[in-house]
Design an enzyme around this catalytic site. Structure first.
Site, short mmCIF file in Angstrom:
data_model
loop_
_atom_site.label_atom_id
_atom_site.label_comp_id
_atom_site.label_asym_id
_atom_site.label_seq_id
_atom_site.Cartn_x
_atom_site.Cartn_y
_atom_site.Cartn_z
N HIS A 101 0.85 -1.19 0.00
CA HIS A 101 0.00 0.00 0.00
C HIS A 101 0.89 1.25 0.00
CE1 HIS A 101 -3.42 -2.54 1.32
NE2 HIS A 101 -4.19 -1.51 1.01
N ASN A 137 11.86 -7.30 8.27
CA ASN A 137 13.08 -7.25 9.07
C ASN A 137 12.99 -5.98 9.91
OD1 ASN A 137 13.84 -5.04 7.44
ND2 ASN A 137 14.90 -6.38 6.00
#
Length: 289
Positions: A101, A137
């Site tokens: 998005h 991460n």
């Protein structure tokens, strides 16, 4: 009063409102790039039809009237635009690419229930997505943490904030399934002080591969021949001068650069004109607002 405040629930979406903040913030110019301006509920996408990706998205966030809705996952083409000008589901099929998005799903979801529901659905238009490396991460979580931080601030202080987000569309981005995959993304948050002065903060999310030179070209060639996505690196997040976002994207951001809250930026430019004053982020507490 904003355009959204004047519009009855269920009326056609007015898109991003430049008068949403106490300080007027128009959509930036695109530097001559041809785009399609697509208004949605509380946000606007400037679509680059040649790249099939957004050149810019801009959203208004009203922290005083946010609505908590279920996510859904109804990705769809925008019927106002030819499908050939949109980065559709075929780019994301059978690989590790995420539909990222650009306007975050929760940001425009505020106001009357009908408007909030439409904003929620509108964020799942393919015009509001860009390919991003899958998986999380620390730096990727920081980017999401930054978005959470902005939204939480708006909600806690019932604050109005406008956010501009864009992929960096470079001509040397690697080709894949009819598009070129951006290696980095930018975000600018804009708000007004109690006195009505404009303030901004700029950020870059970089997913560039750590390969370079001949090694990178060879990796791109192997991926292209195999029909695989080009190699993408670990996410790295920076707070950066807004003026550098203008250089990266070609967007006309003079007003937003003048209001930059990152006041400790040196004025001497590095040879590439980009890295001077970039602050690598590892924790949300490092943000300068």
């Amino acid at each position: 009063m904003s355009q959204a405040d004047n519009r009855p629930a269920g009326a056609p979406a007015a898109g991003y409102d430049p008068d949403f903040l106490a300080a007027r913030v128009p959509l930036p110019g695109t530097g001559g790039r041809r785009v399609r301006e697509l208004p949605y509920e509380h946000f606007t996408v400037l679509l680059d039809p040649a790249r099939r990706l957004a050149a810019l998205t801009a959203v208004n966030i009203d922290g005083s009237s946010l609505v908590d809705l279920a996510r859904g996952d109804d990705w769809h083409y925008d019927e106002r635009v030819p499908e050939a000008e949109q980065c559709g589901p075929e780019v994301y099929a059978r690989n590790d690419l995420d539909r990222g998005h650009l306007v975050r799903r929760r940001d425009p979801v505020w106001g009357p229930d009908a408007d909030a529901a439409r904003a929620n659905l509108d964020t799942f238009s393919f015009t509001n997505a860009a390919p991003q490396a899958a998986g999380f991460n620390q730096s990727d979580e920081l980017w999401l943490g930054l978005e959470d931080h902005v939204l939480a601030y708006a909600e806690a202080w019932r604050q109005r904030i406008s956010v501009l987000t864009a992929p960096v569309l470079s001509p040397d981005d690697a080709p894949y399934r009819g598009i070129r995959i951006p290696r980095s993304f930018v975000k600018i948050a804009a708000w007004a002080t109690p006195g009505g002065a404009l303030r901004t903060a700029g950020f870059v999310l970089d997913q560039s591969s750590e390969l370079d030179g001949v090694e990178l070209e060879a990796a791109f060639a192997r991926a292209h021949e195999a029909g695989d996505p080009p190699p993408l690196g670990p996410f790295r997040t920076y707070q950066v001068p807004v003026r550098d976002i203008a250089r990266l994207t070609g967007l006309e951001l003079a007003q937003l650069a003048e209001a930059d809250s990152l006041q400790t930026v040196p004025t001497v430019e590095q040879p590439d004109g980009l890295r001077d004053g970039w602050v690598p982020l590892t924790d949300v507490d490092q943000l300068t607002f």
